[in-house]
Design an enzyme around this catalytic site. Structure first.
Site, mmCIF file in Angstrom:
data_model
loop_
_atom_site.group_PDB
_atom_site.id
_atom_site.type_symbol
_atom_site.label_atom_id
_atom_site.label_comp_id
_atom_site.label_asym_id
_atom_site.label_seq_id
_atom_site.Cartn_x
_atom_site.Cartn_y
_atom_site.Cartn_z
ATOM 1 N N SER A 67 27.521 105.888 15.601
ATOM 2 C CA SER A 67 26.730 104.871 16.308
ATOM 3 C C SER A 67 26.320 103.737 15.358
ATOM 4 O O SER A 67 25.603 102.824 15.752
ATOM 5 C CB SER A 67 25.477 105.511 16.919
ATOM 6 O OG SER A 67 24.762 106.248 15.942
ATOM 7 N N ASN A 120 16.582 113.980 15.385
ATOM 8 C CA ASN A 120 16.176 113.881 16.791
ATOM 9 C C ASN A 120 14.804 113.227 16.954
ATOM 10 O O ASN A 120 14.619 112.360 17.802
ATOM 11 C CB ASN A 120 16.193 115.268 17.450
ATOM 12 C CG ASN A 120 17.596 115.853 17.471
ATOM 13 O OD1 ASN A 120 18.564 115.151 17.146
ATOM 14 N ND2 ASN A 120 17.717 117.119 17.825
ATOM 15 N N THR A 159 11.706 79.324 55.453
ATOM 16 C CA THR A 159 11.977 80.734 55.736
ATOM 17 C C THR A 159 13.403 80.711 56.283
ATOM 18 O O THR A 159 13.794 79.750 56.964
ATOM 19 C CB THR A 159 11.020 81.347 56.778
ATOM 20 O OG1 THR A 159 11.151 80.620 57.985
ATOM 21 C CG2 THR A 159 9.564 81.296 56.306
ATOM 22 N N HIS A 160 14.180 81.716 55.969
ATOM 23 C CA HIS A 160 15.609 81.756 56.350
ATOM 24 C C HIS A 160 16.365 80.532 55.827
ATOM 25 O O HIS A 160 17.361 80.119 56.407
ATOM 26 C CB HIS A 160 15.782 81.853 57.866
ATOM 27 C CG HIS A 160 14.917 82.887 58.509
ATOM 28 N ND1 HIS A 160 15.337 84.175 58.729
ATOM 29 C CD2 HIS A 160 13.621 82.833 58.937
ATOM 30 C CE1 HIS A 160 14.346 84.878 59.292
ATOM 31 N NE2 HIS A 160 13.289 84.077 59.410
ATOM 32 N N SER A 211 32.220 69.193 33.785
ATOM 33 C CA SER A 211 33.451 69.861 34.182
ATOM 34 C C SER A 211 34.596 69.272 33.379
ATOM 35 O O SER A 211 34.599 68.080 33.071
ATOM 36 C CB SER A 211 33.681 69.635 35.674
ATOM 37 O OG SER A 211 35.051 69.762 35.975
ATOM 38 N N LYS A 256 30.991 65.689 37.667
ATOM 39 C CA LYS A 256 30.185 66.899 37.792
ATOM 40 C C LYS A 256 29.109 67.042 36.715
ATOM 41 O O LYS A 256 29.313 66.699 35.559
ATOM 42 C CB LYS A 256 31.082 68.147 37.731
ATOM 43 C CG LYS A 256 31.961 68.352 38.922
ATOM 44 C CD LYS A 256 31.191 68.728 40.192
ATOM 45 C CE LYS A 256 30.651 70.134 40.129
ATOM 46 N NZ LYS A 256 31.662 71.123 40.456
ATOM 47 N N ASN A 295 26.806 70.387 36.079
ATOM 48 C CA ASN A 295 26.627 71.730 36.629
ATOM 49 C C ASN A 295 25.387 72.431 36.079
ATOM 50 O O ASN A 295 25.125 72.373 34.886
ATOM 51 C CB ASN A 295 27.858 72.585 36.316
ATOM 52 C CG ASN A 295 29.110 72.024 36.961
ATOM 53 O OD1 ASN A 295 29.050 71.466 38.054
ATOM 54 N ND2 ASN A 295 30.232 72.160 36.284
ATOM 55 N N GLU A 319 22.655 79.283 36.569
ATOM 56 C CA GLU A 319 23.754 80.113 37.084
ATOM 57 C C GLU A 319 24.004 81.311 36.176
ATOM 58 O O GLU A 319 24.243 82.428 36.633
ATOM 59 C CB GLU A 319 25.042 79.293 37.186
ATOM 60 C CG GLU A 319 25.070 78.365 38.380
ATOM 61 C CD GLU A 319 26.308 77.468 38.354
ATOM 62 O OE1 GLU A 319 27.255 77.780 39.075
ATOM 63 O OE2 GLU A 319 26.326 76.488 37.603
ATOM 64 N N TYR A 352 17.290 117.644 23.023
ATOM 65 C CA TYR A 352 18.146 116.512 22.666
ATOM 66 C C TYR A 352 19.613 116.815 22.949
ATOM 67 O O TYR A 352 20.096 117.913 22.688
ATOM 68 C CB TYR A 352 17.987 116.153 21.179
ATOM 69 C CG TYR A 352 18.954 115.052 20.753
ATOM 70 C CD1 TYR A 352 18.609 113.712 20.911
ATOM 71 C CD2 TYR A 352 20.223 115.359 20.254
ATOM 72 C CE1 TYR A 352 19.498 112.702 20.563
ATOM 73 C CE2 TYR A 352 21.121 114.349 19.916
ATOM 74 C CZ TYR A 352 20.746 113.030 20.073
ATOM 75 O OH TYR A 352 21.632 112.031 19.734
ATOM 76 N N GLN A 390 22.586 109.075 22.566
ATOM 77 C CA GLN A 390 23.049 107.991 21.692
ATOM 78 C C GLN A 390 23.467 106.775 22.527
ATOM 79 O O GLN A 390 23.449 105.645 22.055
ATOM 80 C CB GLN A 390 24.228 108.493 20.847
ATOM 81 C CG GLN A 390 24.743 107.486 19.848
ATOM 82 C CD GLN A 390 25.602 108.155 18.786
ATOM 83 O OE1 GLN A 390 25.119 108.906 17.963
ATOM 84 N NE2 GLN A 390 26.898 107.893 18.837
ATOM 85 N N LYS A 432 21.271 103.217 23.430
ATOM 86 C CA LYS A 432 20.974 102.051 22.598
ATOM 87 C C LYS A 432 21.652 100.770 23.034
ATOM 88 O O LYS A 432 21.002 99.720 23.105
ATOM 89 C CB LYS A 432 21.292 102.362 21.140
ATOM 90 C CG LYS A 432 20.261 103.287 20.567
ATOM 91 C CD LYS A 432 20.654 103.892 19.257
ATOM 92 C CE LYS A 432 19.946 105.220 19.097
ATOM 93 N NZ LYS A 432 20.299 106.231 20.130
HETATM 94 N N1 ARG Z 1 22.748 108.675 16.447
HETATM 95 C C1 ARG Z 1 21.992 109.672 17.122
HETATM 96 C C2 ARG Z 1 21.387 109.102 18.414
HETATM 97 O O1 ARG Z 1 21.400 107.948 18.554
HETATM 98 C C3 ARG Z 1 20.891 110.148 16.255
HETATM 99 C C4 ARG Z 1 20.421 111.541 16.556
HETATM 100 C C5 ARG Z 1 21.492 112.469 16.255
HETATM 101 N N2 ARG Z 1 21.068 113.818 16.382
HETATM 102 C C6 ARG Z 1 21.919 114.851 16.450
HETATM 103 N N3 ARG Z 1 21.393 115.996 16.574
HETATM 104 N N4 ARG Z 1 23.206 114.649 16.459
HETATM 105 O O2 ARG Z 1 20.931 109.798 19.275
#
Ligand code: ARG
Length: 462
Positions: free
Chosen positions: A24, A111, A156-157, A278, A284, A286, A291, A318, A323, A326
């Protein structure tokens, strides 16, 4: 090469693709400052509880600070082999300060570490978003206060309904953003709880002091249950729901700006600096900014669904699934900040075409309700009054005349009750002045609402 933290029980190396697949680091490097902040608090707590010596704790803290500086000077090489930000920093720590670096992970797990990092991150970002939201609110109040008696059609509408003031219309958006901000403050409260010390799931056999580290990190509370602390991401989902509602509001507002800047409506003009041209049609201009905000709404809704789905089948505690929290979260934060920034900066660039708004209000029989109310005040039942005015409107459509443009004799064809004083209520000005109660569109009410709004914003700060 820096070695992994968990190779002990393995006889074969990780498959190269699996390594990349499970890593990650590409995205959680965003958490580096919070990871270091959490680790420093943890090291101080370990010292406080005499699990580390003063010297060990100091060495670790200084090592972490050096790493932070390296990261900030772009002198840190992230490694996919080390999977995530937590292990990248920890490996670097041991490389930097030697064996003592390996003691940092005493009494904690990734964790509780990641749960802490994300809470610290989100706490900070909620404050940032709140600041942006406040700027948008002030921009709205400023514009509204310039237009407390600018008349526009209320719809309205999407059909002309009744005359309103543009200031009143803008204040409706203010109220929505006000509630968005309230929700954000509530989300902050629940985010502001420390999971640190929950360790992998069950707590730790070391005599730690979770309240101590929580205090160092400025957390208001400590998560009561270690399993809950490491596993639930409801604080993210809650934030995400609020952001979905917020961008839904921005999207609706954007939709109006787009409609209003079309040649058919022509109520406003957004400054050149906030519009684009444009490549083929030279004429144009825009409204790309509103948007795009409207367009981004889709992905924010999508992130909410992703997070809910991510959570729904996970047994305690956990799981690696988490993961996946994020990227949606980081993207939401970035997009919302961007949308609010551009929105707040665009609002003051809007030119309001008062004349056009006024003309459009005159065209849609917007004071028909006022005429009905007039008849009721002179003794008719509302349903009968409604019928009479309906006929007058039909006549007006055929004759291409607004109610206010009809002569008294013409109006009296529909009801003899109608007298000369009717013209006071048939004018747009008379109509808006008449809605003179708390929350109504009368200019003095809108002014009062704006004054109260400034006070309410002031209270937010306190
Ligand atoms: N990169 C992991 C996450 O975002 C960190 C925690 C990992 N924990 C584990 N027991 N593998 O959740």
């Amino acid at each position: 090469m820096q070695s992994k933290a968990w190779t002990g029980r393995f006889t074969q190396p990780t498959d190269a693709f699996v390594e990349a697949f499970t890593a990650s680091i590409e995205f959680d490097q965003q958490l580096y400052a919070y990871d270091i902040q959490g680790s420093i608090a943890h090291a101080k707590m370990l010292r406080h509880c005499q699990i580390l010596t003063e010297q060990e704790s100091q060495q670790i803290i200084q090592g972490l600070q050096r790493i932070q500086a390296q990261i900030e000077q772009q002198q840190f090489d992230y490694s996919i082999r080390l999977e995530d930000i937590h292990m990248n920093i920890e490996a670097k720590l041991t490389q930097t300060i030697g064996e003592v670096g390996k003691k940092l992970h005493t009494g904690r797990s990734r964790n509780d570490q990641v749960a802490t990092d994300v809470r610290l991150y989100l706490r900070h970002e909620i404050k940032m978003i709140e600041q942006q939201l406040a700027k948008t609110q002030f921009a709205l109040l400023q514009l509204a206060s310039e237009h407390t008696d600018t008349i526009m059609p209320g719809f309205t509408h999407l059909q002309v309904a009744q005359p309103i003031t543009f200031g009143h219309h803008l204040m409706a958006w203010f109220e929505m953003l006000y509630r968005d901000r309230q929700r954000l403050t509530e989300a902050y409260q629940r985010c502001n709880t420390s999971p640190l010390g929950a360790a992998a799931l069950a707590g730790t056999s070391f005599a730690i002091d979770r309240h101590y580290s929580a205090k160092l990190l400025g957390f208001k509370n400590v998560c009561e249950n270690s399993l809950d602390a490491v596993s639930d991401r409801d604080f993210i989902i809650e934030f995400q729901s609020h952001m979905a509602i917020l961008i839904m509001h921005l999207s609706r507002f954007s939709e109006e700006l787009i409609i209003w800047s079309s040649a058919q409506f022509d109520f406003i003009d957004i400054a050149d600096s906030f519009t684009t041209g444009s490549s083929i049609m030279p004429q144009k201009k825009n409204p790309d900014v509103p948007e795009l905000i409207r367009g981004k709404t889709g992905r924010i809704f999508g992130h909410l669904f992703a997070l809910l789905s991510l959570m729904k089948s996970q047994p305690l505690a956990y799981n690696k699934d988490n993961q996946e929290d994020k990227e949606p979260l980081f993207d939401t934060v970035a997009q919302i900040k961007g949308c609010l920034k551009v929105f707040a900066e665009m609002l003051p660039t809007i030119t309001v075409k008062k004349q056009r708004m006024y003309q459009a209000t005159k065209q849609g029989f917007a004071t028909a309700t006022d005429l009905a109310d007039y008849l009721v005040k002179h003794g008719l039942a509302f349903r009968d009054a409604h019928e009479i005015v309906g006929k007058a409107v039909r006549y007006g459509i055929n004759q291409n005349k607004d109610l206010a443009e009809m002569s008294l004799a013409e109006l009296q064809e529909f009801s003899e009750i109608i007298q000369k004083d009717v013209f006071k209520v048939l004018t747009l000005e008379g109509s808006i002045q008449a809605r003179d109660h708390f929350g109504g569109t009368a200019p003095n009410q809108v002014k009062a609402a704006i004054d109260r709004a400034y006070e309410r914003l002031q209270k937010f700060k306190e």
